[in-house]
Design an enzyme around this catalytic site. Structure first.
Site, PDB file in Angstrom:
ATOM      1  N   ARG A 154      31.878  35.877  51.198  1.00  0.00           N
ATOM      2  CA  ARG A 154      31.046  37.206  51.591  1.00  0.00           C
ATOM      3  C   ARG A 154      29.636  36.848  51.843  1.00  0.00           C
ATOM      4  O   ARG A 154      29.058  36.335  50.985  1.00  0.00           O
ATOM      5  CB  ARG A 154      31.293  38.203  50.525  1.00  0.00           C
ATOM      6  N   ARG A 204      26.880  37.712  41.939  1.00  0.00           N
ATOM      7  CA  ARG A 204      27.008  38.178  43.474  1.00  0.00           C
ATOM      8  C   ARG A 204      27.002  36.873  44.546  1.00  0.00           C
ATOM      9  O   ARG A 204      25.820  36.516  44.533  1.00  0.00           O
ATOM     10  CB  ARG A 204      26.265  39.088  43.731  1.00  0.00           C
ATOM     11  N   SER A 221      38.457  45.722  40.762  1.00  0.00           N
ATOM     12  CA  SER A 221      38.598  47.171  41.428  1.00  0.00           C
ATOM     13  C   SER A 221      39.807  47.242  41.854  1.00  0.00           C
ATOM     14  O   SER A 221      40.465  46.122  42.788  1.00  0.00           O
ATOM     15  CB  SER A 221      37.574  47.223  42.553  1.00  0.00           C
ATOM     16  N   ARG A 273      33.278  36.095  37.579  1.00  0.00           N
ATOM     17  CA  ARG A 273      32.551  37.283  36.728  1.00  0.00           C
ATOM     18  C   ARG A 273      33.241  37.059  35.362  1.00  0.00           C
ATOM     19  O   ARG A 273      32.747  37.568  34.217  1.00  0.00           O
ATOM     20  CB  ARG A 273      32.869  38.585  37.262  1.00  0.00           C
TER      21      ARG A 273
END
Length: 446
Positions: free
Chosen positions: A281, A296, A371, A409
């Site tokens: 990303r 991140r 998520s 994470r």
């Protein structure tokens, strides 16, 4: 993609639902395009009917020996007129399709209304040894360090990564690299051996059609890493038309994309798929957040869960998938909470989303680690992914996706929650078989 029939029949409801997501739908533009579309279709139908009438009239006149030159001239002109109408209809539909492809999914009725993460609603939390609804983990009896300070003594190296690739990359060496691998393997084993997912190995590079199907394109183009642009490095005629190619930002893209342009048998549902892949990303919209550490990154690993299900079962599947992710966190002994995202904080393709947030003691806060979303038929319409019911025409499947979990994470959470005063880190018991029976990670000698 939104259901065009729903837009035509219940436009006011759609507009109101999108407004809860902070999206102002241009009803004037939609009505203008729809009005012109209807007019062109009526013109086309009338002209087709006239063509049939004229054709019959020509036959009748010729049978009587009468002059049919006027009717023949009219008949000759009709195909060009129909061609022009077809071109206009294609242009209208293309404009409508391109515009609607940037409109997000409608929120489910159960989603809390809100503008940002501040309005997200906590559903429950889990803290080892504390069943209180508002429980927080017991504070350490020594000064806690964040995962960077802990990890750098165990083989986490940002300087080497910066030399190789730049900011927001990492190098792992030795025991911490093995722990990272152990986390991914443990997650895969649980999802495949206990939760019924089929493990998949999929490409890390995908074409733009696949990204459009799952909703990453066109809206999130700048968040992706390009590999090639269409026409470059395409020399094999068997590959077909050249498309832009991108690195995947999640294996949701490839796992969900496997049913693109498919009509599945109802007996094939539900499909449960999982994969461990790197994810890439650009973080174009992150605004400089989380620049320290590995929260991140431009490249990170994730074990993804995807389900392709019958529409009647998708919300049961959503709750099931949340439980599958929770199972990983509980076995790792990591405190977490489940949060229902509000309308203004959900992802583009989601109709409803739960976030799982793990406790990070050095930050004294909860941070997202998974998520999980039900996209209903939103992706399926873009993918043309359908199933054949026992009776009736093919219907769109419902697609769901979620992290099971983000490996980096999870590594952060283990480093911070299992740190010891001497700088060592206790290895969670479920990971020890993957670590050769070791119980601790110890700082390397300087």
């Amino acid at each position: 993609m939104l259901d065009i029939t729903l837009l035509r029949k219940n436009l006011d409801e759609v507009v109101a639902a999108l407004a809860t997501r902070g999206v102002v739908f241009d009803t004037e533009r939609f009505n203008r395009l729809e009005s012109r579309r209807k007019a062109v279709q009526v013109e086309t139908e009338n002209l087709q009917a006239r063509r049939n009438t004229v054709s019959k009239l020509i036959g009748q006149l010729k049978a009587k020996g009468e002059d049919a030159s006027k009717e023949m001239a009219e008949s000759k002109a009709i195909p060009q007129q129909l061609h022009e109408l077809e071109k206009e209809l294609t242009a209208i539909q293309s404009e409508l399709h391109e515009w609607l492809s940037g409109i997000p999914n409608l929120p489910h009725a159960s989603v809390p209304v809100g503008e940002s993460e501040e309005q997200n609603v906590e559903v429950r939390r889990w803290v080892p040894g504390n069943a209180a609804a508002d429980a927080l983990p017991t504070p350490f009896d020594f000064e806690t360090q964040d995962h960077v300070a802990v990890g750098e003594k165990l083989g986490l190296d940002f300087e080497a990564a910066r030399k190789l690739s730049g900011a927001r990359f990492m190098v792992l060496r030795g025991q911490i690299a093995k722990l990272h691998r152990a986390l991914a393997q443990f997650m895969l084993d649980v999802q495949t051996e206990e939760h019924g997912y089929t493990e998949c190995y999929t490409p890390y590079i995908v074409n733009s059609s696949t990204l459009y199907g799952t909703g990453q394109l066109p809206k999130f183009k700048e968040d992706m890493f390009w590999v090639t642009k269409g026409g470059q490095n395409h020399t094999d005629e068997e590959e077909g038309p050249a498309e832009d190619l991108y690195l995947i930002s999640t294996s949701e893209i490839t796992l969900t994309g496997t049913v693109r342009d498919e009509i599945l048998a109802s007996t094939e549902l539900p499909m449960r798929l999982t994969a461990h892949t790197p994810c890439f990303r650009s973080e174009a919209g992150s605004g400089g957040r989380d620049t320290r550490g590995i929260i991140r990154q431009h490249q990170f690993d994730k074990v993804e869960m995807v389900q392709i299900v019958h529409p009647e079962h998708s919300y049961a599947a959503l709750e099931e998938m949340v439980g599958h992710a929770e199972s990983i966190l509980q076995r790792l002994g990591l405190p977490y909470r489940v949060v229902s995202l509000c309308t203004g904080d959900m992802g583009f393709s989601a109709a409803k989303t739960y976030d799982l947030e793990v406790w990070l003691p050095a930050q004294n806060t909860w941070r997202e680690i998974s998520s999980i979303s039900n996209c209903e038929a939103f992706q399926a319409r873009r993918l043309q992914a359908r199933f054949r019911p026992e009776k009736g025409r093919p219907e769109y499947v419902h697609t769901l996706n979620g992290s099971g979990l983000a490996v980096g994470r999870a590594l952060v959470a283990v480093l911070e929650n299992y740190q010891q005063a001497d700088g060592s880190v206790v290895i969670p018991e479920v990971l020890r078989p993957y670590m050769g029976g070791e119980t601790h990670l110890y700082p390397t000698e300087a």
